[in-house]
Design a protein around this motif. Sequence first.
Motif, PDB file in Angstrom:
ATOM      1  N   LYS A  71       9.258 -16.171  77.051  1.00  0.00           N
ATOM      2  CA  LYS A  71      10.234 -17.066  76.420  1.00  0.00           C
ATOM      3  C   LYS A  71      11.660 -16.728  76.833  1.00  0.00           C
ATOM      4  O   LYS A  71      12.451 -17.620  77.129  1.00  0.00           O
ATOM      5  CB  LYS A  71      10.075 -17.037  74.905  1.00  0.00           C
ATOM      6  N   ALA A  72      11.988 -15.440  76.887  1.00  0.00           N
ATOM      7  CA  ALA A  72      13.362 -15.030  77.220  1.00  0.00           C
ATOM      8  C   ALA A  72      13.681 -15.203  78.694  1.00  0.00           C
ATOM      9  O   ALA A  72      14.761 -15.681  79.044  1.00  0.00           O
ATOM     10  CB  ALA A  72      13.582 -13.582  76.805  1.00  0.00           C
ATOM     11  N   HIS A  73      12.758 -14.818  79.557  1.00  0.00           N
ATOM     12  CA  HIS A  73      13.073 -14.761  80.980  1.00  0.00           C
ATOM     13  C   HIS A  73      12.629 -15.986  81.772  1.00  0.00           C
ATOM     14  O   HIS A  73      13.027 -16.141  82.926  1.00  0.00           O
ATOM     15  CB  HIS A  73      12.478 -13.499  81.608  1.00  0.00           C
ATOM     16  N   VAL A  74      11.839 -16.837  81.165  1.00  0.00           N
ATOM     17  CA  VAL A  74      11.413 -18.060  81.870  1.00  0.00           C
ATOM     18  C   VAL A  74      11.877 -19.294  81.109  1.00  0.00           C
ATOM     19  O   VAL A  74      12.692 -20.065  81.596  1.00  0.00           O
ATOM     20  CB  VAL A  74       9.878 -18.102  82.088  1.00  0.00           C
ATOM     21  N   LEU A  75      11.382 -19.476  79.899  1.00  0.00           N
ATOM     22  CA  LEU A  75      11.656 -20.719  79.171  1.00  0.00           C
ATOM     23  C   LEU A  75      13.121 -20.847  78.765  1.00  0.00           C
ATOM     24  O   LEU A  75      13.768 -21.848  79.069  1.00  0.00           O
ATOM     25  CB  LEU A  75      10.740 -20.827  77.949  1.00  0.00           C
ATOM     26  N   GLU A  76      13.677 -19.842  78.092  1.00  0.00           N
ATOM     27  CA  GLU A  76      15.074 -19.922  77.658  1.00  0.00           C
ATOM     28  C   GLU A  76      16.037 -19.834  78.835  1.00  0.00           C
ATOM     29  O   GLU A  76      17.060 -20.522  78.851  1.00  0.00           O
ATOM     30  CB  GLU A  76      15.368 -18.832  76.630  1.00  0.00           C
ATOM     31  N   ALA A  77      15.704 -19.021  79.812  1.00  0.00           N
ATOM     32  CA  ALA A  77      16.572 -18.912  80.994  1.00  0.00           C
ATOM     33  C   ALA A  77      16.634 -20.238  81.744  1.00  0.00           C
ATOM     34  O   ALA A  77      17.701 -20.664  82.191  1.00  0.00           O
ATOM     35  CB  ALA A  77      16.068 -17.807  81.919  1.00  0.00           C
ATOM     36  N   THR A  78      15.497 -20.908  81.854  1.00  0.00           N
ATOM     37  CA  THR A  78      15.466 -22.212  82.520  1.00  0.00           C
ATOM     38  C   THR A  78      16.241 -23.242  81.712  1.00  0.00           C
ATOM     39  O   THR A  78      17.010 -24.028  82.264  1.00  0.00           O
ATOM     40  CB  THR A  78      14.012 -22.678  82.716  1.00  0.00           C
ATOM     41  N   GLU A  79      16.057 -23.233  80.408  1.00  0.00           N
ATOM     42  CA  GLU A  79      16.784 -24.166  79.547  1.00  0.00           C
ATOM     43  C   GLU A  79      18.293 -23.956  79.671  1.00  0.00           C
ATOM     44  O   GLU A  79      19.058 -24.915  79.791  1.00  0.00           O
ATOM     45  CB  GLU A  79      16.341 -23.967  78.097  1.00  0.00           C
ATOM     46  N   ASN A  80      18.736 -22.713  79.664  1.00  0.00           N
ATOM     47  CA  ASN A  80      20.165 -22.411  79.801  1.00  0.00           C
ATOM     48  C   ASN A  80      20.706 -22.860  81.155  1.00  0.00           C
ATOM     49  O   ASN A  80      21.816 -23.375  81.248  1.00  0.00           O
ATOM     50  CB  ASN A  80      20.424 -20.937  79.573  1.00  0.00           C
ATOM     51  N   MET A  81      19.930 -22.658  82.200  1.00  0.00           N
ATOM     52  CA  MET A  81      20.341 -23.068  83.536  1.00  0.00           C
ATOM     53  C   MET A  81      20.504 -24.594  83.594  1.00  0.00           C
ATOM     54  O   MET A  81      21.481 -25.100  84.133  1.00  0.00           O
ATOM     55  CB  MET A  81      19.332 -22.622  84.593  1.00  0.00           C
ATOM     56  N   LEU A  82      19.557 -25.324  83.025  1.00  0.00           N
ATOM     57  CA  LEU A  82      19.613 -26.780  83.050  1.00  0.00           C
ATOM     58  C   LEU A  82      20.782 -27.323  82.234  1.00  0.00           C
ATOM     59  O   LEU A  82      21.364 -28.349  82.590  1.00  0.00           O
ATOM     60  CB  LEU A  82      18.287 -27.369  82.552  1.00  0.00           C
ATOM     61  N   ARG A  83      21.148 -26.650  81.180  1.00  0.00           N
ATOM     62  CA  ARG A  83      22.296 -27.093  80.364  1.00  0.00           C
ATOM     63  C   ARG A  83      23.599 -26.998  81.159  1.00  0.00           C
ATOM     64  O   ARG A  83      24.535 -27.732  80.901  1.00  0.00           O
ATOM     65  CB  ARG A  83      22.406 -26.253  79.109  1.00  0.00           C
ATOM     66  N   ARG A  84      23.658 -26.067  82.100  1.00  0.00           N
ATOM     67  CA  ARG A  84      24.871 -25.889  82.902  1.00  0.00           C
ATOM     68  C   ARG A  84      24.986 -26.923  84.016  1.00  0.00           C
ATOM     69  O   ARG A  84      26.034 -27.046  84.632  1.00  0.00           O
ATOM     70  CB  ARG A  84      24.912 -24.483  83.483  1.00  0.00           C
ATOM     71  N   LEU A  85      23.907 -27.625  84.312  1.00  0.00           N
ATOM     72  CA  LEU A  85      23.958 -28.621  85.409  1.00  0.00           C
ATOM     73  C   LEU A  85      24.729 -29.864  85.014  1.00  0.00           C
ATOM     74  O   LEU A  85      24.832 -30.262  83.942  1.00  0.00           O
ATOM     75  CB  LEU A  85      22.532 -29.005  85.831  1.00  0.00           C
TER      76      LEU A  85
END
Length: 85
Positions: A71-85
Amino acid sequence: MVYLTRQEHFNAAHKLFNPAWSKERNEQVFGVCANENWHGHNYDLYVTIKGTPDPDTGFLFDVKALSKLIKAHVLEATENMLRRL
């Protein structure tokens, strides 16, 4: 050597839309992905680890800890990355 697989389920949505085009043109080009309420997908992520079980506990890895790592290193990290796009 043993294997341990953890499954995590998550959802994602997107909308493809060119603001310079009409709604009709967007729907013609992007289909259901042009839906103004977004278009979603469901995913299942499988993470498999392998190793030798601990001789005292018989555990390869704490499944709850593995879930937190995913959850921390895949799901949440991906979600955070997409929010920055």
